[in-house]
Design an enzyme around this catalytic site. Structure first.
Site, short mmCIF file in Angstrom:
data_model
loop_
_atom_site.label_atom_id
_atom_site.label_comp_id
_atom_site.label_asym_id
_atom_site.label_seq_id
_atom_site.Cartn_x
_atom_site.Cartn_y
_atom_site.Cartn_z
N ASP A 16 38.54 118.46 86.41
CA ASP A 16 38.70 117.01 86.32
C ASP A 16 37.65 116.33 85.44
O ASP A 16 37.85 115.23 84.98
CB ASP A 16 38.64 116.38 87.72
CG ASP A 16 39.82 116.78 88.58
OD1 ASP A 16 40.93 116.91 88.02
OD2 ASP A 16 39.65 116.97 89.78
N ASP A 45 35.88 111.90 85.04
CA ASP A 45 36.54 111.52 86.29
C ASP A 45 35.52 110.85 87.20
O ASP A 45 35.01 109.78 86.89
CB ASP A 45 37.20 112.73 86.94
CG ASP A 45 38.16 112.34 88.05
OD1 ASP A 45 38.79 111.28 87.94
OD2 ASP A 45 38.29 113.09 89.02
N ASP A 67 32.51 113.72 93.49
CA ASP A 67 33.74 113.79 94.28
C ASP A 67 33.59 114.89 95.32
O ASP A 67 33.22 116.03 94.98
CB ASP A 67 34.96 114.09 93.40
CG ASP A 67 35.44 112.87 92.62
OD1 ASP A 67 34.75 111.82 92.67
OD2 ASP A 67 36.50 112.95 91.96
N ARG A 114 34.67 102.22 93.60
CA ARG A 114 34.46 103.49 94.32
C ARG A 114 32.98 103.82 94.51
O ARG A 114 32.47 104.78 93.95
CB ARG A 114 35.16 104.65 93.63
CG ARG A 114 36.66 104.53 93.62
CD ARG A 114 37.31 105.82 93.13
NE ARG A 114 38.77 105.75 93.23
CZ ARG A 114 39.59 106.77 93.05
NH1 ARG A 114 39.09 107.95 92.75
NH2 ARG A 114 40.89 106.63 93.17
#
Length: 491
Positions: free
Chosen positions: A220, A244, A248, A300
């Protein structure tokens, strides 16, 4: 024989799921998941309060100026920075973590590995002296850098368990393909590293251990990708400009602390949780403490799916869309943060419930306690009948956000090339403190954009979630043979 039994078990469960004859509700406990998360939160506050009280007491007495000047009130930094001989006692750092990632050992007890070669030409047969050669080894290693380095990765840097990446005393930048992948491993500490301009890589063989390499599908382009891993601590790093996410964590990862980092120049900063339907992520537990969410961030910070997320004593200096978002009923515990809203009157809300109606999210456990709201920022709390629970859990109150400047003063890498240049070289390296970093395309290309598509099929998601959750629990410590390509929800 065990492998066959596992295959039979998974096949039977899959059959029942596909037939739909009955609804199968599984309560899964992840390895590394703390049974009482409120106790962990309480201990974080206790340590912060103790560090601040100690600093104030020494300032008042002024008996030892050298000690009082190094004490910041930040319990992580105060644990090791006041030791004048810290370069020869580096592994003490492993005792300084707080929160859910406090059990991350990293390479404690292992040998020191000195990175002498900044190249990354061969992802299958890395040369001794390179960073890639170190992180794939089976034994615990404490990895250090004798000079400033710019490491341009050719492919994902896949870690093995029990590794510490310790960039203190040097200016270490990691850029390029991947970048860092923590997949089905445990006990990793990443400290004092610049991670930026990471882009998608893959469609190539990459080594993950001395005895194994395998084909990797397209990644990603995360700064740090956490997949089914536990007991991790990311501290005093800077992260920006990735394809990305900057960090994560998905697929049943837990026991994570993200502290003292500086985030900037990015859209989708941090994702915690694979999907709303992936039940193992209900056991995800993450502490986000003392970070500075800086300039040109969009959203985020984090975006949560399921799990228990403790956001404490961070400085959020503007966002473009929102700061904290979520879906799938995560528990979000926001305490002692400073939220500074952007000038856009339509983006003042700190929180965002993603693609969920109020009738559903009003029961989610989202709390704001001791937070300071600046420039019109506001936090929409939710959850009924939880006030008594929180009052009992937090008999030690979170420190007021007026102390945020002190607690986050040194967020990001320390020392050479960092925001705090008072930390010297760990040894007499040959570079004499020079930067050794150029101004090439790695520093100018803006690769923070991301695609916004998702192929959704609820039946398929449920089926894959069941298969992957059971498989990850049964083979937790096995070497990964394949790379799972994840398609994540984008806002």
């Amino acid at each position: 024989m065990l492998g066959r039994a596992c295959i039979v078990l998974i096949s039977l469960l899959s059959l029942f799921s596909c037939l739909g004859g009955a609804t199968l509700n599984l309560t899964l406990t992840l390895p590394g998941q703390h049974p009482f998360p409120e106790q962990v939160v309480h201990e974080v506050h206790r340590k912060v309060n103790a560090s601040i009280a100690r600093r104030q007491m020494l300032q008042t007495s002024q008996k030892d100026q050298s000690t009082s000047s190094c004490l910041t009130g930040n319990p992580i930094d105060d644990c090791w920075k006041c030791d004048p001989d810290w370069p020869n006692n580096r592994q003490r750092l492993a005792d300084c973590a707080i929160g859910f990632g406090q059990y991350a050992l990293g390479g404690k007890g292992g040998e020191y590995y000195i990175v002498t070669d900044s190249s990354d030409d061969d992802a299958v047969n890395p040369r001794p002296g390179t960073l890639r050669y170190a992180v794939i080894q089976q034994e615990p290693l404490w990895i250090v850098f004798p000079e400033n380095m710019l490491i341009k990765l050719s492919q994902e840097l896949i870690f093995n368990s029990y590794k510490t990446l310790d960039g203190r005393g040097a200016n270490v930048h990691i850029v390029g393909g991947g970048c860092i992948t923590l997949q089905y491993i445990s006990n990793v500490i990443i400290h004092n590293i610049h991670i930026h301009h990471c882009y998608s890589s893959g469609e190539a063989n990459v080594r993950s251990s001395p005895s194994h390499y395998g084909w990797r599908t397209k990644s990603d382009g995360d700064g740090i990708s956490i997949f089914g891993a536990k007991d991790l601590w990311i501290d005093h790093c800077s992260l920006s400009h990735c394809k990305d996410g900057l960090i994560d964590a998905v697929m049943g990862s837990t026991g994570i602390t993200i502290s003292n980092n500086y985030f900037s120049h990015h859209n989708e900063v941090m994702l915690l949780g694979h999907s709303d339907d992936y039940t193992p992520d209900s056991g995800m537990q993450v502490t986000i403490a003392f970070n500075h969410f800086g300039e040109k961030l969009v959203q985020r910070m984090p975006r949560c799916r399921r799990g228990y997320i403790h956001v404490v004593n961070n400085d959020f200096t503007r966002w473009e869309m929102y700061a904290i978002g979520g879906s799938g009923s995560p528990t979000i515990n926001s305490q002692g943060n400073r939220y500074t809203a952007p000038t856009d009157r339509n983006a003042k809300e700190v929180t965002k419930r993603v693609e969920t109606g109020e009738r559903e999210w009003r029961s989610w456990n989202w709390r704001s306690e001791g937070d300071i709201m600046v420039n019109g920022a506001f936090f929409v709390a939710s959850g009924e009948g939880v006030e008594v629970k929180y009052e009992k859990a937090y008999s030690v109150e979170p420190k007021s956000a007026v102390l945020i400047d002190m607690l986050t003063l040194h967020a990001g890498p320390l020392g050479v090339g960092g925001r705090d240049n008072n930390l010297g070289m760990w040894s007499t390296g040959p570079n004499g403190g020079r930067s050794g970093l150029g101004s090439g395309p790695d520093y100018t290309d803006d690769m923070s954009g991301s695609s916004n598509f998702m192929l959704r099929s609820s039946a398929f998601i449920l089926f894959c979630s069941l298969i992957l959750s059971i498989s990850s629990l049964l083979f937790w410590y096995s070497t990964p043979e394949t790379h799972f390509s994840i398609i994540k929800n984008k806002l």
